[in-house]
Design an enzyme around this catalytic site. Structure first.
Site, PDB file in Angstrom:
ATOM      1  N   GLY A  90      -3.065  14.435  31.971  1.00 18.86           N
ATOM      2  CA  GLY A  90      -4.175  14.214  32.907  1.00 18.86           C
ATOM      3  C   GLY A  90      -4.183  12.764  33.381  1.00 18.86           C
ATOM      4  O   GLY A  90      -4.322  12.475  34.579  1.00 18.86           O
ATOM      5  N   HIS A  91      -4.001  11.838  32.422  1.00 19.58           N
ATOM      6  CA  HIS A  91      -3.926  10.419  32.801  1.00 19.58           C
ATOM      7  C   HIS A  91      -2.675  10.165  33.650  1.00 19.58           C
ATOM      8  O   HIS A  91      -2.701   9.365  34.577  1.00 19.58           O
ATOM      9  CB  HIS A  91      -3.880   9.533  31.550  1.00 19.58           C
ATOM     10  CG  HIS A  91      -5.107   9.640  30.689  1.00 19.58           C
ATOM     11  ND1 HIS A  91      -5.147  10.375  29.533  1.00 19.58           N
ATOM     12  CD2 HIS A  91      -6.337   9.084  30.837  1.00 19.58           C
ATOM     13  CE1 HIS A  91      -6.344  10.283  28.990  1.00 19.58           C
ATOM     14  NE2 HIS A  91      -7.085   9.517  29.756  1.00 19.58           N
ATOM     15  N   SER A 106      -8.837  14.604  25.621  1.00 21.38           N
ATOM     16  CA  SER A 106      -8.501  14.108  24.283  1.00 21.38           C
ATOM     17  C   SER A 106      -9.267  14.888  23.212  1.00 21.38           C
ATOM     18  O   SER A 106      -8.887  14.892  22.046  1.00 21.38           O
ATOM     19  CB  SER A 106      -8.784  12.618  24.185  1.00 21.38           C
ATOM     20  OG  SER A 106     -10.058  12.367  24.677  1.00 21.38           O
ATOM     21  N   HIS A 123      -2.708  11.484  28.033  1.00 22.01           N
ATOM     22  CA  HIS A 123      -2.045  12.780  28.176  1.00 22.01           C
ATOM     23  C   HIS A 123      -1.674  12.985  29.651  1.00 22.01           C
ATOM     24  O   HIS A 123      -1.856  12.078  30.481  1.00 22.01           O
ATOM     25  CB  HIS A 123      -2.931  13.906  27.635  1.00 22.01           C
ATOM     26  CG  HIS A 123      -4.352  13.861  28.151  1.00 22.01           C
ATOM     27  ND1 HIS A 123      -4.663  14.044  29.474  1.00 22.01           N
ATOM     28  CD2 HIS A 123      -5.532  13.633  27.523  1.00 22.01           C
ATOM     29  CE1 HIS A 123      -5.966  13.972  29.630  1.00 22.01           C
ATOM     30  NE2 HIS A 123      -6.532  13.701  28.475  1.00 22.01           N
ATOM     31  N   LEU A 129      -7.076  19.492  30.391  1.00 23.17           N
ATOM     32  CA  LEU A 129      -6.600  18.541  29.375  1.00 23.17           C
ATOM     33  C   LEU A 129      -7.701  17.538  29.054  1.00 23.17           C
ATOM     34  O   LEU A 129      -8.386  17.041  29.935  1.00 23.17           O
ATOM     35  CB  LEU A 129      -5.361  17.793  29.865  1.00 23.17           C
ATOM     36  CG  LEU A 129      -4.104  18.609  30.105  1.00 23.17           C
ATOM     37  CD1 LEU A 129      -2.897  17.686  30.252  1.00 23.17           C
ATOM     38  CD2 LEU A 129      -3.849  19.612  28.989  1.00 23.17           C
TER      39      LEU A 129
END
Ligand code: PAF
Length: 278
Positions: A32-33, A182, A30, A180
């Site tokens: 964030g990554h 998962s 997402h 954020l």
């Protein structure tokens, strides 16, 4: 982008690279990554990301089976954002035999997340060290969302004399403040609205302390009670020294407030750094 799934091909591909920047992930990527990848991209070099859901860090719960696997979307995501190599090994590649050599992290890993998820940081550190040995990066990027994990990995690099620089990415949030993760996909509509409350109680503590409130105990208790009264099952709300995570001292300038709590079946964690004028 090259997708590599086995160790010999990874070693061969990276053999002649002089500067490797590495972003380890468990997939289900997402924004964030993406922020970690963007930091990595600022440094010229070969950008490697890994996707591996690490059984060793999940303990006995069903969380391992439930962790969302979205490999095809993740590959597209990494390709669209300029990653050079993605390493997506199978469990047999990483753990061909029972992993009996494990990292025993320092006491820093037994508090907070370590208290509620025994063995978690040993599992993380063991896998991360294996990945470092395979990828042999010069620079690695970790997110502040998992603040304690960042502290543990930083300490592992320092105490084991790994020749690796570590950089960190800020937590990415939705417009209402929810960090954020998962895990957010497991929240139902009502829970999703409520979930921002964890950020709100941590923000309140941050604001209070930054404007002179020194009653740490009361601030933590109030935050905890607020969440409980709204239906959360709270593991901890804890004010700590930045980096060491020792109990917060009034005369220390760099603090962090960390929280972990369950909303329905979903356990969320978050944290905010606090800087105090001393
Ligand atoms: O933060 C994560 O996604 C994982 O803990 C990590 C660092 C990839 C190790 O499995």
């Amino acid at each position: 982008m090259e997708i590599i799934t086995d160790i010999p091909s990874l070693r061969l591909r990276l053999k002649s690279e002089h500067y490797v920047v590495f972003v380890p992930t468990m997939g289900n990527l997402h924004e964030g990554h993406l922020s970690l990848i963007q930091i990595a991209k600022q440094r010229s070099g070969c950008l490697v990301a890994s996707i591996f859901v690490n059984r060793l860090q999940f303990g006995e719960t069903r969380d391992f089976d439930q962790y969302p696997r979205t490999l095809i979307e993740d590959f597209k995501f990494l390709e669209n954002h300029g990653v050079d190599v993605v390493f997506a090994p199978t469990e047999k590649d990483i753990y061909p035999v029972l992993q009996e050599f494990v990292i025993e992290p320092p006491p820093l890993a037994n508090i907070l997340e370590g208290e509620f998820r025994p063995g978690f940081f040993s599992g993380v550190a063991t896998l991360v060290l294996k990945l470092f040995n395979l990828v042999q990066p010069q620079l690695v990027i970790f997110g502040k969302k998992d603040y304690q994990q960042l502290c543990v990995i930083r300490e592992m690099i320092r105490q084991l004399n790994l020749s690796i620089e570590i950089d960190e990415g800020e937590t990415v949030r939705t417009s209402d403040g929810l960090a954020l993760s998962s895990r957010n996909r497991f929240l139902n509509g009502e829970e999703r609205t409520e979930a921002a409350c964890l950020f709100q109680v941590l923000s309140k503590i941050k604001l209070e302390i930054e404007t002179g409130n020194k009653n740490f105990e009361e601030l933590q208790n109030t935050a905890r009670e607020t969440l409980i009264s709204r239906g959360w099952d709270v593991d901890y709300i804890a004010l700590r020294q930045g980096n060491t995570l020792a109990p917060a001292q009034i005369n220390n300038g760099a603090l962090v407030v960390l929280g972990a709590a369950k909303l329905g079946k979903t356990r969320l964690i978050d944290n905010l750094e606090i800087s105090v004028e001393i």
